[in-house]
Design an enzyme around this catalytic site. Sequence first.
Site, PDB file in Angstrom:
ATOM      1  CG  HIS A 167      -5.920  -9.156   1.504  1.00  0.00           C
ATOM      2  ND1 HIS A 167      -6.056  -9.323   0.139  1.00  0.00           N
ATOM      3  CD2 HIS A 167      -5.642  -7.834   1.681  1.00  0.00           C
ATOM      4  CE1 HIS A 167      -5.876  -8.168  -0.474  1.00  0.00           C
ATOM      5  NE2 HIS A 167      -5.619  -7.261   0.441  1.00  0.00           N
TER       6      HIS A 167
ATOM      7  CG  HIS B  96      -5.135   0.359  -3.354  1.00  0.00           C
ATOM      8  ND1 HIS B  96      -4.392   0.222  -2.205  1.00  0.00           N
ATOM      9  CD2 HIS B  96      -6.124  -0.568  -3.262  1.00  0.00           C
ATOM     10  CE1 HIS B  96      -4.909  -0.720  -1.447  1.00  0.00           C
ATOM     11  NE2 HIS B  96      -5.954  -1.216  -2.063  1.00  0.00           N
TER      12      HIS B  96
ATOM     13  NE  ARG C  26      -3.089  -4.207  -1.086  1.00  0.00           N
ATOM     14  CZ  ARG C  26      -2.328  -4.935  -0.278  1.00  0.00           C
ATOM     15  NH1 ARG C  26      -1.018  -4.871  -0.378  1.00  0.00           N
ATOM     16  NH2 ARG C  26      -2.878  -5.729   0.629  1.00  0.00           N
TER      17      ARG C  26
ATOM     18  NE  ARG D 284      -3.398  -2.424   2.810  1.00  0.00           N
ATOM     19  CZ  ARG D 284      -3.007  -3.534   3.428  1.00  0.00           C
ATOM     20  NH1 ARG D 284      -1.786  -3.585   3.951  1.00  0.00           N
ATOM     21  NH2 ARG D 284      -3.803  -4.577   3.527  1.00  0.00           N
TER      22      ARG D 284
ATOM     23  CE1 TYR E 210      -7.914  -5.379  -1.962  1.00  0.00           C
ATOM     24  CE2 TYR E 210      -5.667  -4.967  -2.646  1.00  0.00           C
ATOM     25  CZ  TYR E 210      -6.715  -4.722  -1.800  1.00  0.00           C
ATOM     26  OH  TYR E 210      -6.566  -3.821  -0.792  1.00  0.00           O
TER      27      TYR E 210
ATOM     28  CE  LYS F  55      -5.635  -0.991   5.237  1.00  0.00           C
ATOM     29  NZ  LYS F  55      -6.971  -1.336   4.688  1.00  0.00           N
TER      30      LYS F  55
END
Length: 691
Positions: free
Chosen positions: A663, A637, A640, A543, A672, A567
């Site tokens: 994920h 993004h 990605r 990211r 995605y 994250k």
Amino acid sequence: MARTQQIALIGFVDELTATGIGVRAACGLVGLPRSTYYRLTHHYRHYRPVTDPIPQKNRQQPATLTAAERAAGVSALESAEYAELSVVQTYWRAFDAGLVCCSERTFYRVAAEQNMVGDRRRRKHGGGSASRHKPIVHCGRVGELWSWDVTELRGPRTQDRYKLYLVIDVFSRYPVAWRIEYTENTQRAVDMFAAAIAEHGAPGVVHADNGAIMRAHTLVEALADNGVLASYTRPRVSDDNPFSDYAGSVIMPRMNPCERVRAGRRLPRAEPFGIITWPIDAYSVQIFRSEEAEMKMRQSVGDAGPLSLYAEGFGENLEGRGYAPDSVRWRLRQLAALDRWLRDHRLAAGDLDAACVDRLVAARRAEGRTTLVAVANFSVPISYLREIGVVPPEVSSQLDPVSQILGRYRSYLVTERGLVESSISVNLRVAESFCRKQALRLEELSAAEVTAYIVAFSARSSIGWSKKTVSALASFLRFLHVTGVTAQPLAAALPKLAGHRRTVPCELDEYDFARLLGGCDCSRDVGLRDCAILTVLWRLGLRRGEVAGLRVDDIDWRRGEITIRGKGHRHELLPMPIDVGEAIVRYLHDGHRRVPPGCRALFVQVRAPEGAMSPDGVGDVVARVSRRVGLPAMGAHRLRHGTATQLVRNGASWPEIAQVMRHRTVAVTASYATVDPVLTSELARPWPGAL
């Protein structure tokens, strides 16, 4: 490393070199220095021992002075013609006369051997004088011995210099008197001592160095009239007045050069301390200036405003942060506009706040100005003034109920939820808007009001922002319920928003990635940086915030791994592909990165202000390069998404892709990848009862 370990490693190196690997590579693989390998295998010796060495003092030196030459030098030093001259003057005059034939340094050694260096005027005709005794004064109580000195202080500007007259009581370390002037003046010293003696009483002895103001007859006679004995240090001795000398060394380094002197404020009365940590050090920015110093400063600055003293320091700060000369001049114009506004309205620098800037902007707009007509134009100079303490920090009112509850909510997001700063700012923005709309009737809040607010908000906002608002508001409502503000969990009353992506994301392939790399000019620093950022985004699927958060210390070059800060403050290790490492090495090695002190960021900005790149900056790199090569506008993004799609195309399983993308569920990974139904068939579960 022990010799046995070295011998074992040498065996490994020999085995590797037998397979065709070079000595340099083999030593690097086993961790043995190449010099150690050659030294032990070729039996190198650092020196050849001498059988019968001669001591240095017994060796024959070809340039040694003979006894006659040494006697000639001593005769020149003792002669009546050169008795009043220094050693260097004696040497050159004797050299011109042909009396000596050695170097100046050798002549000095001869003079030192005969004890003829220093002040030679006392040694006229070979005579001498007794050295002065070290002054020793016994001090057993307060007020018995004072020590004083004059220390030079730097002002806000480079050309400003001030003289600090400081008198301390040696027993208690108490500053009995002090004042700041532009020059050393005997009469001011006399007045200072007269005031100190009138307030504290006369001491027995006042000790000082041999400065002109200390030995002035006016001061000595004034002290003698009060029964005070003057004591002085010996010439060229640095430890005869240690108390006042230490006071100057304590005050000087701890004072900010931009804030060392400020007018109109005086120190509070000090209390006796056991060590020298007086308010003069603690309140160094509030040192009082005498009326004469203030008058001279006003004459030097003329009609300038209260901020003119900080213009030079502001310019140096901007240059240090990498601003171009034109940008520095423009920022100085912003500071000058603030300075003129404060001067015209008779305001001090401490009165500069947000309301003052708003009035300044409104006045410039009313005058029809086209520049400096926004509050943001003055953010850089105001930030600098707040940083050095000239302008008070902007603090929200503690009486504002909204600010209070938002402060508690921010602490909740940081400590309980562990969110990053970008997510915290979004949640606080939504919470503040909701509180202002509801007039802070949070205790009486109902589910109907929450639903009505979301319906009205969604009618004027996009689907994406509406969904983010619902998520942020749900977090705020849960906080209100947990803290007891609301009795019911109103987060469950938030409606679900319908809406999906109407378009499928543009699928990227290796050809498109090659086009993006071709749009980077690797002959420039910015091109090397952009190439490394694109490679990291594409090959690792990071990211943009993770790329901006990379540090130089996150790369383990020996193991070929890189630490990713994802994250939820999660730190994860990923293998670093070869092309990623090569791109980063070119950027670090061939580029001329300007890194501010203390910055360990991997990717830094090339424009001022220098420092680590932000997540928005990483996204701007992708958008700028994609427009340059003719691809559709995209963000970071999108790369990605392309990474996940390429992994699917190359036969990777969905759990493997989810692990690379970091994920938590495979369903998120499937969203995605832009693939055909055949490749996603493994995700579809069989229908119950189907044939």
